[in-house]
Every structure is written in C-alpha cells, then in structure tokens.
Design an enzyme around this catalytic site. Structure first.
Site, short mmCIF file in Angstrom:
data_model
loop_
_atom_site.label_atom_id
_atom_site.label_comp_id
_atom_site.label_asym_id
_atom_site.label_seq_id
_atom_site.Cartn_x
_atom_site.Cartn_y
_atom_site.Cartn_z
N HIS A 101 18.67 -38.38 33.42
CA HIS A 101 18.84 -37.15 32.65
C HIS A 101 18.22 -37.44 31.28
CE1 HIS A 101 22.55 -37.21 35.16
NE2 HIS A 101 22.44 -35.91 35.19
N ASP A 104 20.33 -39.52 28.99
CA ASP A 104 20.62 -40.92 29.39
C ASP A 104 19.69 -41.87 28.65
OD1 ASP A 104 22.17 -39.72 31.37
OD2 ASP A 104 20.67 -40.04 32.94
N GLU A 232 21.04 -29.55 43.71
CA GLU A 232 22.03 -30.51 44.22
C GLU A 232 23.37 -29.78 44.32
OE1 GLU A 232 22.14 -34.35 42.22
OE2 GLU A 232 24.30 -34.46 42.58
N ASP A 296 21.54 -38.15 47.19
CA ASP A 296 22.31 -38.94 46.23
C ASP A 296 23.26 -39.79 47.06
OD1 ASP A 296 20.99 -38.10 44.01
OD2 ASP A 296 22.74 -37.30 42.97
N ASP A 307 34.87 -36.30 42.38
CA ASP A 307 33.65 -37.03 42.65
C ASP A 307 33.86 -38.49 42.22
OD1 ASP A 307 31.03 -36.99 43.45
OD2 ASP A 307 30.23 -36.08 41.63
N ASP A 309 32.14 -41.06 43.19
CA ASP A 309 30.84 -41.73 43.05
C ASP A 309 30.90 -43.22 43.37
OD1 ASP A 309 29.55 -39.40 42.33
OD2 ASP A 309 29.63 -39.78 40.17
N ASP A 339 23.70 -42.51 43.09
CA ASP A 339 24.48 -41.80 42.07
C ASP A 339 25.91 -42.33 42.20
OD1 ASP A 339 25.46 -40.13 40.20
OD2 ASP A 339 24.85 -38.25 41.16
C1 XLS Z 1 27.40 -34.96 39.32
C2 XLS Z 1 26.04 -35.03 39.84
C3 XLS Z 1 25.00 -35.52 38.87
C4 XLS Z 1 23.63 -35.17 39.36
C5 XLS Z 1 22.56 -35.20 38.31
O1 XLS Z 1 28.36 -34.84 40.06
O2 XLS Z 1 26.06 -35.81 41.00
O3 XLS Z 1 25.14 -36.87 38.61
O4 XLS Z 1 23.25 -36.01 40.40
O5 XLS Z 1 22.81 -34.33 37.29
NI NI Z 2 24.40 -36.49 42.04
NI NI Z 3 28.09 -36.14 41.87
#
Ligand code: XLS
Ligand code: NI
Ligand code: NI
Length: 441
Positions: A101, A104, A232, A296, A307, A309, A339
């Site tokens: 991003h 970032d 996404e 992702d 999420d 992740d 991600d």
């Molecule tokens: C958040 C998203 C983000 C996208 C990019 O949940 O996964 O990280 O991948 O903006």
């Molecule tokens: Ni993502």
């Molecule tokens: Ni996400």
C-alpha cells in the site's frame, strides 16, 4: 551492507526428512510439477504491511516486535531501512514478488503533496533494489481506510473532498505500480460499506465506487498499465457490511458497471471463510467466470469472526486451492501474496522466517498433492460420470438448448417416475483425497 537479519541464513530445500527448522521441506523451487517448476506455479509475494510494518499491535495492546530495523520509526530513514530489510528478507527466502500500500512505504504526512514526494523518492530506491536483486512487484494498492478522512469510506464517502483524496492516492499508487513494473492493482474495499442503512444511500455509494474504479482504469491505461485490476472481496471488517461481500457479489458489481474486462478477483482465504464460504468455493466462483486473478494466501481461524491473517498451514486447504488454480490453467498476472502476519507472541525475526517457510511449504505441498489428484484422475472422472445423463438423448437436447419446456414435460409424463439420481459418493471421494494426501512420498 550490514545485514539486518544477521544469523538467519539463505533458506534452501532440504526435503521432508530434514529437521533443520530453517530449511524448506517441500518447496523445491526448480522441481517440475505438472510440466513446470514450482517457482513458476507459485509466484510468492511478500506483503509489505505485515512483514515490514506490523509489529504486533492489537485492540488491547501495543507492539511486541521491533520493526524499526535500527532506525527511528516514522522517518524517511526508517522507510529506507524497510526497503533494505524487505530485499534481504526476500532474497533469503527466495520470494520474488512483493505487494504494497502507498503508506506502507513512507510515513504519511498531513499534506498529501509531501507524502507524494516521499513516495517518488522511495520508489527510485525500490526500483534500484528490484533491478539489483531480480525482484518484481505483484501488485500495488492505496490505503484508503486507515486515515480518519476515510471514516465513511473512500469511493463510498459522503464527502466529495475526501473522494478526491481517494482519487489522488489511487493515482499516485498507480504511478508507482507502473514505475515498478507491477502487473496488478488491487481495490480492497476497506471501508466501502456501511454501519446502518438509516444514514446510507447504498445505490449512490455503489455508483460512486464504480465511477472511481472507472477513472482508475482510464488513468492506468493512459499511463501504460497493461496488467489486471483486482477487487479483493471481504464481507465485513472494518465495516459491518462491506459491498464487495464475496466473489459472486463483486463479479455482479463489475458486470453491472461494465468493469469486468479490466478487473479480475483477488481471493483471500480468510475473507472467503468470513463470508461463510470455503476458500475453494471463492476460487471456483472466480475461475468459472474467467476472473480468477490473484490470491491472498493466508488462513483464518474458524472459531474467530475476524480476519486473523494467519500463515497457511492447512494442507487440505492449500491442496484444494492448488487444484482450482491448476484446473484454471494457473494465475496469469497474479500470484500468492502472503497477506499474513506472525501471531503476536511470535515476535522475533526468526519467527518471520519460520512463517514464510510454513506458508511456502504448505503451498508447495498443496501443489504436489493437487497435481497428484489430477493425475490420479478418479475424482475428475467421477465428476464427469456424474453428469453423463446430459451426454445423450434428452440430456443432450437440454444442454444444447434445443428442448422446450413442453417437450421436457411430455418426456417426464411418458416416463411416469424417474430413477433416483446416482449416489454423490462423497465419502468415497474424501477417502481418495486422504489416501493421496497421506501416502508416503
Ligand atoms: C484486509 C485486506 C488487505 C488487502 C490490501 O483485510 O486483506 O490487506 O489485501 O489492502
Ligand atoms: Ni488481503
Ligand atoms: Ni484480509
């Protein structure tokens, strides 16, 4: 140059019997699977935000990891250090792509002109490092959700001024993406959604989002971006309801607004399960519509409603993912973006390495096993047989679109009573998959 991850070696493939934690057990970059090297099937990417920025903050506590890389957080010096760290990390792991991003990369200033100048500056350094290390940009994006101005969304905001700031960030992120040779640009609708319909004109907001995407496509194409735009999907978080709920919703939206030629879908595993789908379901929906763009590559926790992740470790899931990807003929401009973040208590540099080893090995295993399932052929031939009543006679007529409703009704009446359809044989198929997954390699 001084090493940042000193003491952590270049990770190489040692095979499943190795007990060396800093080695790949399954990811063997040059091993040929289904006709091409693993590394060509699996364009792994490092997510700048999780790996170079996130330091363990959650709703209840502050950082547990040190991502200053020996500099002062929030400075341009830190931005440069993150670039050094990112390239050293990618080199040591053999990861060839990254995603970012805008914010970032550099500290965001109150004045967007200053932020943009910083982005221009850092992009020169990133471009140099990419060239020097043979690394590529998978996709870029703009963070249109963290800054308080996006409280009510970006494309969906009620403020025309804020809408312009979203446009400005997208424009800059597209400039950077093109400058760095990226083949993808992501729209994750961070706050494109609503909390209550009492204050929301949903149709108005969706039209504005579509318009912003159209403007992005027009601008991107005008500066030579020839890659894919991606939506996404995610059903919720941070907003209660997000417009890009799942792949089917996003595809419908893209078609409604004539954006489907320029956009594909970026499927995130954790978002799929938040939407009440399997990862595989979302991949299939995108693929059967010709819109499977990128992935992702993470994993959620089904006991939690957000999420998380996590780095993917569930080989059953990665296998089914790779089955879908292989069947779809691979990802054209896309790849596998981790991600994902290490758990908050996994707070050392070494943990970042273990995390990538885990993720890459899980996808390598998934690829090996998916290709074996396809080669074995029992699952695919079962599916084919299951629909064989459409291959001839009345079934063939239905498929070719030649039958009328009356004709089908006459056929049914003549038959009086059909045979019950053939068994779905789910348990038989699951047992085939298990035997392929767990046989000795
Ligand atoms: C958040 C998203 C983000 C996208 C990019 O949940 O996964 O990280 O991948 O903006
Ligand atoms: Ni993502
Ligand atoms: Ni996400």
């Amino acid at each position: 140059m001084n090493e940042i991850f000193s003491g952590l070696p270049k990770i190489s493939y040692e095979g499943p019997d190795s007990k060396n934690p800093l080695s790949f057990k399954f990811y063997d970059a040059d091993r040929i699977i289904s006709g091409k090297p693993m590394k060509e099937h699996l364009h792994f990417a490092m997510a700048w935000w999780h790996n170079m920025c996130a330091a363990g903050t959650d709703m209840f506590g502050t950082v547990t990891a040190d991502k200053s890389f020996g500099s002062v957080l929030g400075t341009m010096e830190h931005a440069y250090k993150k670039v050094d760290a990112a390239f050293e990390f990618m080199n040591k792991l053999g990861v060839d792509y990254f995603c970012f991003h805008d914010v970032d990369l550099v500290p965001e200033d109150e004045d967007i002109k200053v932020t943009n100048r910083r982005l221009d500056e850092i992009s020169v350094y990133i471009a140099e490092k990419m060239k020097e290390n043979g690394k590529k940009l998978l996709w870029g994006t703009a963070n249109l959700f963290s800054n308080p101005r996006y409280m009510n969304g970006a494309g969906s905001t009620n403020s025309a001024d804020v809408y312009c700031f979203a446009a400005a960030q997208i424009k800059k992120a597209l400039d950077l993406t093109v400058r760095l040779g990226g083949k993808g640009y992501v729209f994750w609708g961070g706050r494109e959604g609503y909390e209550t319909l009492l204050n929301t004109d949903m149709k108005f907001e969706q039209e504005n989002i579509a318009n912003l995407m159209r403007l992005a496509v027009d601008y991107g194409r005008s500066i030579g971006f020839d890659g894919d735009f991606y939506i996404e999907p995610k059903p919720k978080e941070p907003m209660k309801h997000q417009y890009d709920f799942d792949a089917a919703t996003a595809i419908g939206f893209l078609r409604q607004y004539g954006l489907d030629k320029d956009f594909k879908i970026n499927i995130e595993a954790n978002h799929a399960t938040l939407a009440g789908h399997t990862f595989r379901h979302e991949l299939r929906v995108a693929a059967m519509n010709g819109m499977l763009g990128s992935i992702d590559a993470n994993q959620g926790d089904l006991l939690l409603g957000w999420d998380t992740d996590e780095f993917p470790y569930n080989v059953y899931e990665t296998t089914m993912c790779m089955y879908e990807v292989l069947k779809a003929g691979g990802l054209k401009n896309g790849g596998f973006n981790f991600d994902a973040k290490t758990r908050r208590p996994s707070n050392t540099y070494e943990d970042m390495f273990y995390a990538y080893i885990l993720g890459m090995d899980s996808f390598a295993l998934g690829l090996i096993k998916a290709s074996e399932i396809i080669e074995d052929g029992r699952v695919d031939s079962f599916i084919k047989e299951r629909y064989e009543s459409y291959e001839s006679g009345i079934g063939e007529k239905i498929r070719s679109g030649k039958a009328t409703l009356k004709e089908l009704s006459d056929y049914a009446e003549k038959l009086g009573k059909p045979d019950i359809p053939s068994s779905g044989r789910q348990e038989y198929l699951q047992s085939i998959v298990n035997s392929i997954l767990f046989e000795k390699n």
